[in-house]
Design an enzyme around this catalytic site. Structure first.
Site, PDB file in Angstrom:
ATOM      1  N   GLU A  29       0.800  -1.234   0.000  1.00 11.39           N
ATOM      2  CA  GLU A  29       0.000   0.000   0.000  1.00 11.39           C
ATOM      3  C   GLU A  29       0.826   1.273   0.000  1.00 11.39           C
ATOM      4  OE1 GLU A  29      -2.336  -2.838   2.746  1.00 11.39           O
ATOM      5  OE2 GLU A  29      -0.263  -2.420   2.240  1.00 11.39           O
ATOM      6  N   ASP A 116      -2.151  -5.330   3.400  1.00  8.92           N
ATOM      7  CA  ASP A 116      -2.442  -5.741   4.778  1.00  8.92           C
ATOM      8  C   ASP A 116      -3.407  -6.922   4.802  1.00  8.92           C
ATOM      9  OD1 ASP A 116      -0.795  -3.718   5.644  1.00  8.92           O
ATOM     10  OD2 ASP A 116      -2.432  -2.302   6.032  1.00  8.92           O
ATOM     11  N   ASP A 118      -6.072  -7.559   6.618  1.00  6.16           N
ATOM     12  CA  ASP A 118      -7.455  -7.391   7.065  1.00  6.16           C
ATOM     13  C   ASP A 118      -8.373  -7.243   5.857  1.00  6.16           C
ATOM     14  OD1 ASP A 118      -6.752  -4.917   6.149  1.00  6.16           O
ATOM     15  OD2 ASP A 118      -6.975  -3.879   8.064  1.00  6.16           O
ATOM     16  N   GLU A 120      -9.794  -4.637   4.541  1.00  8.10           N
ATOM     17  CA  GLU A 120      -9.451  -3.521   3.659  1.00  8.10           C
ATOM     18  C   GLU A 120      -8.269  -3.889   2.768  1.00  8.10           C
ATOM     19  OE1 GLU A 120     -11.334  -0.122   2.683  1.00  8.10           O
ATOM     20  OE2 GLU A 120     -11.742  -1.217   4.529  1.00  8.10           O
ATOM     21  N   TYR A 341       1.400  -5.880  13.014  1.00  9.14           N
ATOM     22  CA  TYR A 341       0.268  -5.196  12.395  1.00  9.14           C
ATOM     23  C   TYR A 341      -0.630  -4.560  13.449  1.00  9.14           C
ATOM     24  CZ  TYR A 341      -3.441  -4.258   9.057  1.00  9.14           C
ATOM     25  OH  TYR A 341      -4.370  -3.626   8.272  1.00  9.14           O
ATOM     26  N   ARG A 343      -3.772  -3.258  13.287  1.00  9.26           N
ATOM     27  CA  ARG A 343      -5.240  -3.366  13.270  1.00  9.26           C
ATOM     28  C   ARG A 343      -5.614  -4.800  13.617  1.00  9.26           C
ATOM     29  NH1 ARG A 343      -4.256  -0.052   8.709  1.00  9.26           N
ATOM     30  NH2 ARG A 343      -4.898   2.091   9.112  1.00  9.26           N
ATOM     31  N   HIS A 388      -5.404 -11.977  14.266  1.00 11.06           N
ATOM     32  CA  HIS A 388      -3.950 -11.915  14.200  1.00 11.06           C
ATOM     33  C   HIS A 388      -3.397 -11.846  15.619  1.00 11.06           C
ATOM     34  CE1 HIS A 388      -5.279 -10.918  10.270  1.00 11.06           C
ATOM     35  NE2 HIS A 388      -5.647  -9.697  10.590  1.00 11.06           N
TER      36      HIS A 388
END
Length: 922
Positions: A29, A116, A118, A120, A341, A343, A388
Site C-alpha cells: 500500500e 495488509d 485485514d 481492507e 500489524y 489493526r 492476528h
C-alpha cells in the site's frame, strides 16, 4: 532463502518460479512499507506501492461512467436494481500510479499482492488484480510483521485472495453508501449544509448527546462530613474521614438519586454545614482510639497485550494522543518494521513473542519478576481469519526503546515505548498489594483511614495501566498508614468540616468512547480513529473538545433528535451491533448479502407494513419532518419576572440561538449545552436586548450606532435593523466590547479611510480592515500593516512608505525552502522539499502537499518520512478546494476548446466562401 517455490495462477495449476532468473513484482500500500520489504528481498523482486486504494465508488453522479448517468441510482454509484452491484472507478489522481504498476507488471514473471491482511487490505489486492488484469501467476503474500523471518515465511506459504473478506468489505462499503448518501442528503435539507450521517458515526454522536442529556437532567446534592488528622503516640499521622455518627452512616456520592438529588436510603445521616460545625465543636474534647484494623491482601494481574482499541485508549490516557494520531504513529512503526500489524482484535502472542518477552523480563528485571507460567490471553474474536497477533514489538528479539530512539520521531518513540512495556509486562509476575482500613472511634463518631501498600511490585515495575477516573487513580496510589493495633490511643490533631457536591456522569473522552463502542459491538476498532476524526471535524460542528472531554453541539442534538424520532432503527445500538455481526458472518462465508441489502433498502414485503425499507422511509419523511420542531429544545419556563414565556434553544442555519416569545439572544461559542441552564439563558436574553439600545447617534448621518454580537463576533452597525442602507464594521483585532465608545465606533465606521493622494500617481491612498487584518492600498497595490500599527491612526507618509516595500503577501517572492532533498519523488519524479507555509511547514513533491505533524522538525525529517507523509496525504484524495479548482480548469479548458473549434470552423467557412467567390469571378 530458497529462491525456487510454487506460485498459483488463476484458473491454472501451480507452477514453479526460479527467482535466480525470474522477476517478480510485489505490490504493497505505501512507499514506506515498500522500502522496508525491499530490504529483505533479492534483486529479482521489484516492490512498488499502490498508495492506498486504486479504485472506489464514485463520489457523486459526476464521476459515474456515462453509460450509467441516466439511471435513477447513478448518484449512489450502486446499482440497487441489480443485486446492489457496485460501480467502481479509478479516481483521476490514481491513474498515473495505475499506469506505472501496469508498466512494471509487463516486465514481471509473477505478481505478489502484499497488502495488509485485514478486510481492507484484501479488498485492495482484489481491486489490483481486477484493474491490472495480470497474465502472470498471482499470489497473495500475507504477514503480520515486516521482518526478514516473516517475509521469508510468507513467501513459503502464499495463498489466493480471500473472496469472503473481499465481499465483507464490499458489503460494508455498499451499506455505508446507501445509509450515508441518502440520509446525509435529507439532513442537508432539514438541518443545514455540512451535516452528515453514517452507520457508526451517527450512533457515536448519539452516545455523546445522550451523555450530555444525562448531565442536563442531573440534580446535584450537597452533603457535609469531617476531615481529620490523627497522630499516634509515636508522632506518626494519618488522615481520616467521618464515616458514622451514633451508629448512622454518613452518605457518599453514590447514595444520592441523580434525578432528584435526594438520598436513596433514609437511614443514612445527612449533615448540612451547621450540623458539621456543631459536631466538630463537640468532638474537639473527645478522646479517640483505634476501633478496628482490617488488612486485606490482594493481587493485581497485568493487562493483556494491546489490541487496536486498547492501544488507542491507553495512548489517549497516558500520552494525550487522539485516536488518529495514535494510528498514524502506529502505521509508521509497522511499515518500518518496528511493531506487528496494528489493526487487530486479538490479544494472543506467538510462541516467539512470548519467549522474547520472558527473556527480557529475566535480563532486565530479574527472575523474581517473571511469572512462573506462560500467560495466555484469550480475546472475544469471532473471525478466525482476522484473529492476528496482538500489537507487539516486531521480531523474535524485541529491541529496547533506547536502542532505536534516534531512528524514530517523538510520537513513534513514545508509542513504541508504551507497546514494549505493555508486551513485556504481560509475562511478568502479579503485583502483590494489601488494603488497610482503620476505624477510629471517639465521642460517638467513627472515622475511617484507608491505605494501600505494595508488598511486591511484580509487573508494576515495568508498566502501570492508565485510568479514565482521576479520583480512582488517586485512590489506587500507594498510601502507607502507621502500624497500630486495636485500642491504641490516638490524638485528633485537626478537625475540619468538608463540603461535597455530587457530580454528573463524566463526558466521554476519546478513550472512553472507544471502549464503549467496542463493548457494545458497534463498528470495528480499526475504524474508530476515522469515526472520531469525522465527528470532531470542525466543518460538521457536531462535537467539540474541552480538554479531553467530547462535548456535543446543539447541531448534534438536532441531528440526533431527528434520527431518533424518524429513523430510530438506524441509531439503535443493538441494530448497529447486529449489522456488524452480519458483516462478520459474510467474512466467515456463512451468509450472502443480497437478501439483507434488499430488506434494508427496499423493505420486507412479507413483513407487516411498518417494516418499510430505507428508500421508502426517506420519501415519506421528506414531507413529514418539520425542521422547526426537531431543531427546538426547551430550556425551562421562568416562574417570576416580566417575561414568563418558555425559553427555547433553536438551531438555525447560522447556528443556535435563544428564543423566548418575540425575544431572541445569541449563545456564546463554546458554551456547553449542560451549562445553558434557565438562569444563564435569561441572562443571555437580557444582554442581547441591551444590544438593541444604540451607543448614540452618528454626528454626520444622524443615524443610530449599535454594538452587535453576530456569528463571527462583535461588530458596529450604523442604522436601524430595517434600514436598507445600514452598514456594518467589525472590531479590530485586540479590541474588546467593553472598550467600545461612541467616539471609537465613529472612527471604526470611517473605514475604509482615505489618507490622501499618492505623491507620485495622485491615486487615493486608503487604510482598510480586511479578512486577513488591516492594510493600506493604492490603485491595485496593497500592503499589510505591521503589528502595532492601526488603520485608524496610520498616516499618509507611513502608508506611502509601506507601499514602496516589496510585497509580503499575495504574489510575493517565494520563501527559501526549509529543506530540499537530493532524491526525486518516486511518484512525480520531481524535487521533494519542505516549505514554510501560512499554516506551518509542509512537504511537497510538486503535486501533493502534506503538512508536517506537531513535533516534527523539518531539519531532522528524513526523505523516507517525507515520502510517507506525501503518500498518506495522496491516499486520501484531493482536498475539496483542489478538486473544485481542477473541475473549474477542466470546464474552462472545454470552453476554450469549443471556442477554438468554432473559430476554426468559422475560418474554414470564410476560406471556402472566398474560394467560391473567386471561382465565380473567374
Amino acid at each position: 532463502m530458497d529462491r525456487r517455490f510454487l506460485v498459483g495462477f488463476p484458473d491454472t495449476n501451480e507452477i514453479a518460479l526460479d527467482m535466480s532468473k525470474d522477476k517478480a513484482l510485489v505490490i504493497v500500500e505505501s512507499p514506506a512499507k515498500a522500502r522496508t520489504i525491499s530490504k529483505f528481498l533479492g534483486k529479482g523482486y521489484t516492490v512498488e506501492a499502490s498508495i492506498g486504494h486504486i479504485r472506489d465508488l464514485p463520489q457523486g453522479k459526476k464521476e459515474v461512467p456515462e453509460e450509467y448517468k441516466q439511471e435513477e441510482w447513478a448518484y449512489l454509484g450502486v446499482n440497487v436494481d441489480d443485486n446492489f452491484a457496485p460501480v467502481y472507478i479509478v479516481p483521476a489522481e490514481k491513474k498515473k500510479q495505475v499506469s506505472k504498476l501496469k508498466k512494471l507488471l509487463k516486465e514481471a514473471d509473477a505478481l505478489f499482492l502484499a497488502t495488509d491482511e485485514d478486510r481492507e487490505g484484501e479488498a485492495i489486492s482484489w481491486h489490483l488484480q481486477e484493474v491490472l488484469r495480470p497474465k502472470v501467476p498471482v499470489r497473495r503474500l500475507v504477514f503480520h510483521e515486516i521482518t526478514k523471518e516473516a517475509i521469508s515465511a510468507a513467501l513459503e506459504s502464499t495463498r489466493e485472495i480471500d473472496d469472503s473478506l473481499v465481499r465483507a468489505q464490499e458489503t460494508r462499503r455498499i451499506l455505508d453508501r446507501l445509509y450515508g448518501f441518502d440520509m446525509s442528503n435529507l439532513l442537508w435539507r432539514k438541518i443545514g449544509k455540512g451535516t452528515s450521517a453514517g452507520r457508526v458515526q451517527s450512533v457515536a454522536v448519539r452516545l455523546i448527546v445522550q451523555r450530555e442529556r444525562e448531565r442536563m437532567a442531573f440534580v446535584n446534592a450537597t452533603y457535609w462530613d469531617l476531615e481529620a488528622t490523627f497522630s499516634t503516640t509515636e508522632g506518626e499521622t494519618m488522615p481520616a474521614t467521618l464515616s458514622a455518627v451514633d451508629g448512622r452512616k454518613i452518605p457518599s456520592g453514590k447514595d444520592f438519586d441523580s434525578a432528584t438529588g435526594r438520598l436513596k436510603n433514609d437511614q443514612l445521616l445527612l449533615l448540612n454545614q451547621s450540623d458539621a460545625e456543631e459536631l466538630m465543636a463537640r468532638l474537639r474534647s473527645a478522646e479517640f482510639e483505634v476501633g478496628k484494623v482490617e488488612v486485606k491482601p490482594f493481587t493485581e494481574r497485568p493487562r493483556p497485550p494491546f489490541t487496536t482499541s486498547t492501544l488507542q485508549q491507553e495512548a489517549n490516557r497516558k500520552l494525550g494522543f487522539a485516536a488518529q494520531r495514535t494510528m498514524s504513529a502506529a502505521q509508521r512503526l509497522y511499515e518500518n518494521g518496528y511493531i506487528t500489524y496494528m489493526r487487530t482484535d486479538s490479544t494472543t502472542l506467538s510462541n516467539e513473542a512470548i519467549n522474547a518477552s520472558r527473556g527480557l523480563v529475566r535480563s532486565v528485571y530479574g527472575e523474581n519478576f517473571l511469572h512462573p507460567e506462560v500467560r495466555v490471553y484469550k480475546g472475544k474474536v469471532k473471525n478466525a481469519q482476522e484473529a492476528h497477533e496482538a500489537i507487539r514489538p516486531a521480531g523474535t528479539e524485541f529491541r529496547l526503546p533506547e536502542q532505536i530512539r534516534s531512528e524514530l520521531d517523538s510520537d513513534q518513540f513514545r508509542l513504541y515505548d508504551l507497546i514494549w512495556k505493555r508486551t513485556v509486562a504481560c509475562q511478568m509476575a502479579d503485583a502483590r498489594k494489601q488494603r488497610v482500613s482503620i476505624a477510629i472511634e471517639g465521642g460517638g463518631a467513627t472515622f475511617t483511614a484507608s491505605g494501600t501498600s505494595i508488598v511486591f511490585e511484580g509487573f508494576l515495575r515495568a508498566y502501570v495501566e492508565g485510568s479514565d477516573d482521576p479520583s480512582a487513580e488517586l485512590a489506587n496510589k500507594e498510601r502507607i498508614l502507621p502500624q497500630v493495633a486495636e485500642r491504641d490511643p490516638l490524638k485528633a490533631e485537626s478537625l475540619e468540616p468538608k463540603s461535597h457536591t455530587t457530580q454528573p456522569p463524566a463526558r466521554y473522552t476519546e478513550a472512553t468512547l472507544t471502549r464503549t463502542l467496542e463493548e457494545r459491538g458497534i463498528g470495528r476498532p480499526s475504524t474508530y480513529a476515522s469515526i472520531i476524526g469525522t465527528i470532531t471535524d470542525e466543518r460538521r460542528n457536531y462535537i467539540l473538545k474541552k480538554g479531553t472531554a467530547l462535548v456535543p453541539t446543539w447541531r448534534a442534538f438536532s441531528v440526533t433528535r431527528l434520527m431518533e424520532e424518524h429513523f430510530q432503527t438506524l441509531v439503535d445500538y443493538e441494530f448497529t451491533a447486529e449489522l456488524e455481526d452480519f458483516l462478520d458472518s459474510i467474512s466467515r462465508d456463512e451468509v450472502g448479502r443480497e437478501e439483507y441489502l434488499k430488506k434494508f433498502y427496499f423493505g420486507d414485503e412479507s413483513a407487516d407494513k411498518h417494516n418499510v425499507g430505507l428508500k421508502a422511509k426517506l420519501v415519506d419523511k421528506l414531507n413529514e419532518i418539520d425542521p422547526k420542531e426537531t431543531a427546538r429544545f426547551l430550556i425551562g419556563v421562568p416562574e417570576e419576572g416580566e417575561h414568563r414565556d418558555p425559553v427555547f434553544v433553536r438551531v438555525g442555519k447560522w447556528g443556535p440561538y435563544l428564543e423566548q416569545g418575540e425575544r431572541t439572544g445569541s449563545i456564546p461559542d463554546g458554551l456547553a449545552p449542560d451549562e445553558l441552564v434557565l438562569a444563564k439563558a435569561l441572562e443571555l436574553l437580557e444582554s442581547s436586548q441591551v444590544e438593541e439600545e444604540p451607543l448614540g447617534v452618528h454626528p454626520e448621518s444622524g443615524k443610530p450606532i449599535y454594538l452587535k454580537v453576530g456569528r463571527f463576533g462583535p461588530y458596529i452597525q450604523l442604522g436601524d435593523p430595517d434600514d436598507p442602507e445600514k452598514r456594518n464594521q467589525g472590531l479590530l483585532k485586540g479590541m474588546e466590547v467593553e472598550d467600545i465608545t461612541l467616539d471609537l465606533a465613529c472612527k471604526l465606521l470611517e473605514l475604509p479611510r482615505t489618507l490622501g493622494p499618492h505623491p507620485e500617481s495622485g491615486e487615493a491612498v486608503m487604510a482598510c480592515d480586511g479578512r486577513y487584518g488591516p492594510y493600506v492600498k493604492c490603485d491595485k497595490e496593497n500592503r499589510s500593516l505591521p503589528e502595532g500599527m492601526s488603520p485608524l491612526e496610520v498616516t499618509l507618509e507611513q502608508a506611502v512608505e509601506l507601499l514602496k516595500q516589496p510585497k509580503t503577501r499575495g504574489k510575493r517572492a517565494p520563501k527559501e525552502p526549509l529543506r530540499v532533498y537530493e532524491e526525486k519523488s518516486p511518484v512525480t519524479e520531481s524535487e521533494v522539499k519542505i516549505l514554510d507555509g501560512r499554516f506551518g511547514p509542509y512537504v511537497t513533491d510538486g503535486v501533493t502537499n502534506a503538512s508536517l505533524r506537531k513535533g516534527m522538525d523539518p531539519k531532522e525529517m528524513t526523505f523516507e518520512q517525507a515520502i510517507d507523509l506525501l503518500a498518506e496525504r495522496a491516499s486520501k484524495g484531493p482536498t475539496k478546494k483542489a478538486a473544485k479548482k481542477k473541475a473549474t480548469k477542466k470546464v474552462a479548458k472545454k470552453k476554450t476548446a469549443k471556442k477554438s473549434s468554432a473559430t476554426k470552423k468559422s475560418a474554414g467557412k470564410a476560406t471556402a466562401t472566398k474560394k467560391t467567390v473567386k471561382k465565380k469571378s473567374e
